[in-house]
Scaffold this motif. Sequence first.
Motif, PDB file in Angstrom:
ATOM      1  N   LEU A  39       0.847  -1.200   0.000  1.00 24.93           N
ATOM      2  CA  LEU A  39       0.000   0.000   0.000  1.00 24.93           C
ATOM      3  C   LEU A  39       0.876   1.242   0.000  1.00 24.93           C
ATOM      4  N   GLN A  40       0.678   2.084  -1.006  1.00 24.44           N
ATOM      5  CA  GLN A  40       1.431   3.334  -1.105  1.00 24.44           C
ATOM      6  C   GLN A  40       0.470   4.453  -1.428  1.00 24.44           C
ATOM      7  N   GLN A  41       0.941   5.686  -1.212  1.00 27.07           N
ATOM      8  CA  GLN A  41       0.059   6.842  -1.387  1.00 27.07           C
ATOM      9  C   GLN A  41      -0.516   6.906  -2.812  1.00 27.07           C
ATOM     10  N   GLY A  42       0.276   6.497  -3.805  1.00 24.51           N
ATOM     11  CA  GLY A  42      -0.228   6.517  -5.186  1.00 24.51           C
ATOM     12  C   GLY A  42      -1.445   5.608  -5.356  1.00 24.51           C
ATOM     13  N   LEU A  43      -1.374   4.427  -4.742  1.00 26.88           N
ATOM     14  CA  LEU A  43      -2.511   3.502  -4.814  1.00 26.88           C
ATOM     15  C   LEU A  43      -3.700   4.049  -4.029  1.00 26.88           C
ATOM     16  N   VAL A  44      -3.410   4.694  -2.911  1.00 21.22           N
ATOM     17  CA  VAL A  44      -4.476   5.294  -2.106  1.00 21.22           C
ATOM     18  C   VAL A  44      -5.205   6.355  -2.931  1.00 21.22           C
ATOM     19  N   GLN A  45      -4.419   7.180  -3.647  1.00 21.21           N
ATOM     20  CA  GLN A  45      -5.029   8.224  -4.487  1.00 21.21           C
ATOM     21  C   GLN A  45      -5.895   7.603  -5.568  1.00 21.21           C
ATOM     22  N   GLU A  46      -5.425   6.490  -6.121  1.00 25.20           N
ATOM     23  CA  GLU A  46      -6.207   5.804  -7.148  1.00 25.20           C
ATOM     24  C   GLU A  46      -7.520   5.275  -6.558  1.00 25.20           C
ATOM     25  N   LEU A  47      -7.436   4.676  -5.370  1.00 23.32           N
ATOM     26  CA  LEU A  47      -8.652   4.139  -4.750  1.00 23.32           C
ATOM     27  C   LEU A  47      -9.665   5.246  -4.475  1.00 23.32           C
ATOM     28  N   ALA A  48      -9.152   6.436  -4.167  1.00 28.99           N
ATOM     29  CA  ALA A  48     -10.048   7.559  -3.830  1.00 28.99           C
ATOM     30  C   ALA A  48     -10.876   8.012  -5.035  1.00 28.99           C
ATOM     31  N   THR A  49     -10.520   7.525  -6.239  1.00 30.93           N
ATOM     32  CA  THR A  49     -11.281   7.928  -7.431  1.00 30.93           C
ATOM     33  C   THR A  49     -12.451   6.982  -7.710  1.00 30.93           C
ATOM     34  N   TYR A  50     -12.541   5.869  -6.981  1.00 28.10           N
ATOM     35  CA  TYR A  50     -13.623   4.915  -7.239  1.00 28.10           C
ATOM     36  C   TYR A  50     -14.895   5.313  -6.491  1.00 28.10           C
ATOM     37  N   ARG A  51     -16.016   4.821  -6.976  1.00 31.15           N
ATOM     38  CA  ARG A  51     -17.308   5.120  -6.345  1.00 31.15           C
ATOM     39  C   ARG A  51     -17.516   4.251  -5.116  1.00 31.15           C
ATOM     40  N   ARG A  52     -16.996   3.007  -5.170  1.00 32.42           N
ATOM     41  CA  ARG A  52     -17.283   2.073  -4.093  1.00 32.42           C
ATOM     42  C   ARG A  52     -16.101   1.156  -3.834  1.00 32.42           C
ATOM     43  N   LEU A  53     -15.796   0.924  -2.549  1.00 38.40           N
ATOM     44  CA  LEU A  53     -14.783  -0.055  -2.166  1.00 38.40           C
ATOM     45  C   LEU A  53     -15.456  -1.119  -1.302  1.00 38.40           C
ATOM     46  N   VAL A  54     -15.182  -2.380  -1.622  1.00 34.94           N
ATOM     47  CA  VAL A  54     -15.704  -3.492  -0.821  1.00 34.94           C
ATOM     48  C   VAL A  54     -14.494  -4.196  -0.207  1.00 34.94           C
ATOM     49  N   PHE A  55     -14.390  -4.172   1.104  1.00 37.65           N
ATOM     50  CA  PHE A  55     -13.230  -4.760   1.782  1.00 37.65           C
ATOM     51  C   PHE A  55     -13.539  -6.196   2.204  1.00 37.65           C
ATOM     52  N   ALA A  56     -12.650  -7.124   1.814  1.00 33.13           N
ATOM     53  CA  ALA A  56     -12.811  -8.528   2.178  1.00 33.13           C
ATOM     54  C   ALA A  56     -11.803  -8.839   3.281  1.00 33.13           C
ATOM     55  N   CYS A  57     -12.289  -8.912   4.508  1.00 37.44           N
ATOM     56  CA  CYS A  57     -11.378  -9.072   5.651  1.00 37.44           C
ATOM     57  C   CYS A  57     -11.164 -10.546   5.965  1.00 37.44           C
ATOM     58  N   GLY A  58      -9.988 -11.026   5.622  1.00 36.69           N
ATOM     59  CA  GLY A  58      -9.655 -12.421   5.876  1.00 36.69           C
ATOM     60  C   GLY A  58      -9.304 -12.652   7.335  1.00 36.69           C
ATOM     61  N   ARG A  59      -9.439 -13.915   7.744  1.00 37.08           N
ATOM     62  CA  ARG A  59      -8.968 -14.397   9.058  1.00 37.08           C
ATOM     63  C   ARG A  59      -8.316 -15.753   8.826  1.00 37.08           C
ATOM     64  N   TYR A  60      -7.892 -16.400   9.849  1.00 38.11           N
ATOM     65  CA  TYR A  60      -7.228 -17.717   9.761  1.00 38.11           C
ATOM     66  C   TYR A  60      -6.019 -17.591   8.816  1.00 38.11           C
ATOM     67  N   GLU A  61      -5.860 -18.556   7.884  1.00 39.18           N
ATOM     68  CA  GLU A  61      -4.720 -18.467   6.954  1.00 39.18           C
ATOM     69  C   GLU A  61      -5.070 -17.676   5.696  1.00 39.18           C
ATOM     70  N   GLY A  62      -6.262 -17.129   5.663  1.00 33.74           N
ATOM     71  CA  GLY A  62      -6.673 -16.345   4.501  1.00 33.74           C
ATOM     72  C   GLY A  62      -7.925 -16.933   3.856  1.00 33.74           C
ATOM     73  N   ILE A  63      -8.256 -16.402   2.670  1.00 30.93           N
ATOM     74  CA  ILE A  63      -9.501 -16.731   1.976  1.00 30.93           C
ATOM     75  C   ILE A  63      -9.193 -17.667   0.806  1.00 30.93           C
ATOM     76  N   ASP A  64     -10.049 -18.660   0.575  1.00 30.68           N
ATOM     77  CA  ASP A  64      -9.917 -19.541  -0.598  1.00 30.68           C
ATOM     78  C   ASP A  64      -9.689 -18.664  -1.836  1.00 30.68           C
ATOM     79  N   ALA A  65      -8.629 -18.973  -2.583  1.00 29.43           N
ATOM     80  CA  ALA A  65      -8.200 -18.096  -3.683  1.00 29.43           C
ATOM     81  C   ALA A  65      -9.246 -17.945  -4.782  1.00 29.43           C
ATOM     82  N   ARG A  66     -10.174 -18.907  -4.881  1.00 28.19           N
ATOM     83  CA  ARG A  66     -11.198 -18.812  -5.925  1.00 28.19           C
ATOM     84  C   ARG A  66     -12.151 -17.643  -5.685  1.00 28.19           C
TER      85      ARG A  66
END
Length: 235
Positions: free
Chosen positions: A93-120
């Motif tokens: 995560l860098q400021q350039g990517l943050v600036q890019e994200l700020a241009t989108y209408r919607r962000l959906v965060f997928a919060c993993g736990r354990y060893e992570g989320i099935d890659a599919r």
Amino acid sequence: MRLDYLTIFPDYFDALQLSLVGKAIASGLIDVGVHDLRQWTRDPHRTVDDTPFGGGAGMVMKPEPWGEAIDALLAEPDPTSVFVVPSPSGFPLQQGLVQELATYRRLVFACGRYEGIDARVMDYAATKLRVLPLSLGDYVLNGGEVAALAITEAVVRLLPGVIGNPQSLSEESFSDGTSGLLEYPMFTKPASWRGLDVPAVLLSGHHGRVEQWRREQSVALTKARRPDLIAQEQY
Ligand code: SAM
């Protein structure tokens, strides 16, 4: 901007009600939805994890609840949205990517736990929206919630109307106004405190010398702490 959080620990996101993000919600600049992933389970134990194929320690988040969650939040493919997946193996995560994200209408965060989320799950999400795995740094957290909050704060403060004085954004670390350098040290009153004095140049009222001192401090700090940020010969 609309922000959605998919998590098995919705309480983490109570913090969204605080400070600048909380004010942005209250004033309608952003709109948030926090969703308990377990509502999309179908067994009595509301199971979200299972053992990994191929063996190994730990558990992996099952794809089925994620698939139903994605379908519930996104009925149609949406190029104005991003599926943000906090992960130690994500893009840094860098400021350039943050600036890019700020241009989108919607962000959906997928919060993993354990060893992570099935890659599919990420492959499936990619049929509907841009998928962006993001790492907060080279260390391992217990879950994606803290990372999602950190990304949220970095993005929301860039949205018009969130920070009172927009000039403060352009003078910060990593910004264009500082040529991507780290910010110089800051001081406020009193000028002398516990035997420690503010550098005299900052009390001089001489704008040019103050600017030069700040620039030198920025370069020195960046060289010492983040040599990766600067091509040494430029400075
Ligand atoms: N097995 C994973 C690995 O070795 O890369 C670590 C999984 S970690 C225990 C559980 C969750 O915490 C991840 O799915 C992710 O959501 C989050 N997480 C951990 N470290 C992170 C980091 N540096 N940046 C972003 N998210 C992180």
